[in-house]
Design a protein around this motif. Structure first.
Motif, mmCIF file in Angstrom:
data_model
loop_
_atom_site.group_PDB
_atom_site.id
_atom_site.type_symbol
_atom_site.label_atom_id
_atom_site.label_comp_id
_atom_site.label_asym_id
_atom_site.label_seq_id
_atom_site.Cartn_x
_atom_site.Cartn_y
_atom_site.Cartn_z
ATOM 1 N N LYS A 242 -2.721 -9.882 -1.069
ATOM 2 C CA LYS A 242 -3.454 -9.701 0.186
ATOM 3 C C LYS A 242 -3.898 -8.249 0.362
ATOM 4 N N ALA A 243 -3.023 -7.315 0.007
ATOM 5 C CA ALA A 243 -3.362 -5.888 0.127
ATOM 6 C C ALA A 243 -4.523 -5.517 -0.787
ATOM 7 N N GLU B 22 0.827 -1.214 0.000
ATOM 8 C CA GLU B 22 0.000 0.000 0.000
ATOM 9 C C GLU B 22 0.853 1.251 0.000
ATOM 10 N N ASP C 299 -6.807 -7.840 -1.993
ATOM 11 C CA ASP C 299 -7.965 -8.604 -1.541
ATOM 12 C C ASP C 299 -8.594 -8.003 -0.281
ATOM 13 N N ASN C 300 -7.752 -7.422 0.591
ATOM 14 C CA ASN C 300 -8.261 -6.815 1.826
ATOM 15 C C ASN C 300 -8.814 -5.410 1.617
ATOM 16 N N GLU D 229 -7.024 -2.716 0.848
ATOM 17 C CA GLU D 229 -6.074 -1.634 1.123
ATOM 18 C C GLU D 229 -5.697 -0.943 -0.183
ATOM 19 N N PRO E 54 -11.809 -9.337 -3.509
ATOM 20 C CA PRO E 54 -10.793 -10.402 -3.469
ATOM 21 C C PRO E 54 -10.789 -11.241 -4.743
#
Length: 322
Positions: A61-62, A26, A64-65, A67, A169
């Motif tokens: 992950k960033a 991010e 999908d979450n 961010e 995601p």
């Protein structure tokens, strides 16, 4: 300004220099403001190559979450940008996207009535759950709305620019409820200036034409935004730094900002490599640079054995191919 000086400073500002690497995906995206993401897989490496610890899983992950948001933004093309910037960037760029897309929508028969109905149908649909592109298309079909081909693609751009859908995601779509509320309401002038600040801190030295190309803003807006920045010759600057560029080669992602972030790419992309890296239909292939200059191209490998040379070490770590 001498090419060597331009490359030295861009190398640092673009976070390709080891001393400039950052800790989180991010942070990388926030620094750039927006990063081209036309090719999802390649854009993961565009971010990962600028991390202290390169990790494909961390970048995914960033995203999908939530961010990092992945959707249509600058020039009406797909970009990665921080959820912290979502509201002011979308508010600033949406009118430009609309101006680009309105003639196409008209030719495709996407009337205001269809757009309004689609907005209501999709807003209700994504309020319940995260949906795949196929699930969204099927739901539109059930409601006799465009659900395939270019009309469907244009509809997705419209729904994104109206803040009805954003990325979820695993390349899905969701609503924007998880995106942080805007803590500061920018005036349009402030938003344009902030965009210019992000551009120069990540791309300088760069010209007015470079910024206009990257942002899609008018020359008038761009000149206003850049007015308070230092200028040397035709290049606007961030803080100048003397950076010793590593002579080792670096594999860049396809559509990497090192190349696509400028109108004039001749400083890093010689004529000999022009057609090899940029196709006639606008695809930017993954490139290999040495001293900032493009010296080759590459394709995504399937096995570690295909990666010969020390310059692949960080990519191997990124892909968890150890």
């Amino acid at each position: 300004m001498e090419p060597k000086k331009i490359i030295e400073n861009r190398f640092f500002n673009q976070k390709l220099a080891e001393s400039a690497w950052v800790a989180s995906p991010e942070e990388v995206v926030f620094h750039f403001g927006a990063m081209q993401s036309q090719n999802y897989s390649q854009s993961l490496w565009a971010v990962g190559s600028r991390l202290i610890t390169p990790s494909e899983l961390a970048v995914k992950k960033a995203i999908d979450n939530g961010e990092i948001i992945r959707t249509w933004l600058l020039r009406g093309t797909i970009h990665l940008f921080s959820a912290r910037d979502y509201h002011w960037m979308m508010d600033l760029i949406a009118p430009t996207i609309d101006k680009i897309c309105r003639p196409h929508r008209k030719k495709l028969g996407l009337t205001e009535e269809i757009l309004s109905k689609a907005s209501e149908v999709v807003e209700t649909f994504v309020a319940k759950e995260v949906v795949t592109r196929k699930e969204l298309a099927n739901h539109l079909a059930e409601n006799n709305l465009p659900n395939a081909g270019i009309p469907f693609a244009q509809l997705l751009v419209y729904l994104s620019s109206r803040k009805i859908i954003c990325s979820g995601p695993n390349e899905t779509f969701r609503n924007i409820e998880l995106i942080p509320k805007q803590t500061h309401i920018f005036t349009r002038e402030e938003a344009v200036q902030e965009l210019a600040k992000r551009y120069l801190q990540s791309h300088a030295p760069a010209t007015l034409k470079d910024f206009c190309f990257w942002s899609g803003l008018t020359v008038t807006d761009a000149k206003m935004a850049l007015a308070n920045f230092t200028k040397e010759d035709e290049f606007y600057l961030n803080e100048l730094t003397k950076n010793v560029i590593s002579t080792r080669q670096i594999p860049l992602a396809g559509f990497d900002e090192w190349i696509i972030g400028y109108k004039d790419r001749s400083i890093v992309l010689s004529e000999a490599w022009q057609d090899e890296i940029i196709t006639k239909n606008g695809i930017f292939r993954p490139a290999i640079i040495s001293d900032g200059q493009v010296v080759g191209k590459w394709e995504k490998p399937k096995k570690q054995i295909e990666l010969q040379g020390e310059y692949w070490d960080r990519y191997i770590q990124f892909r968890n191919m150890l």
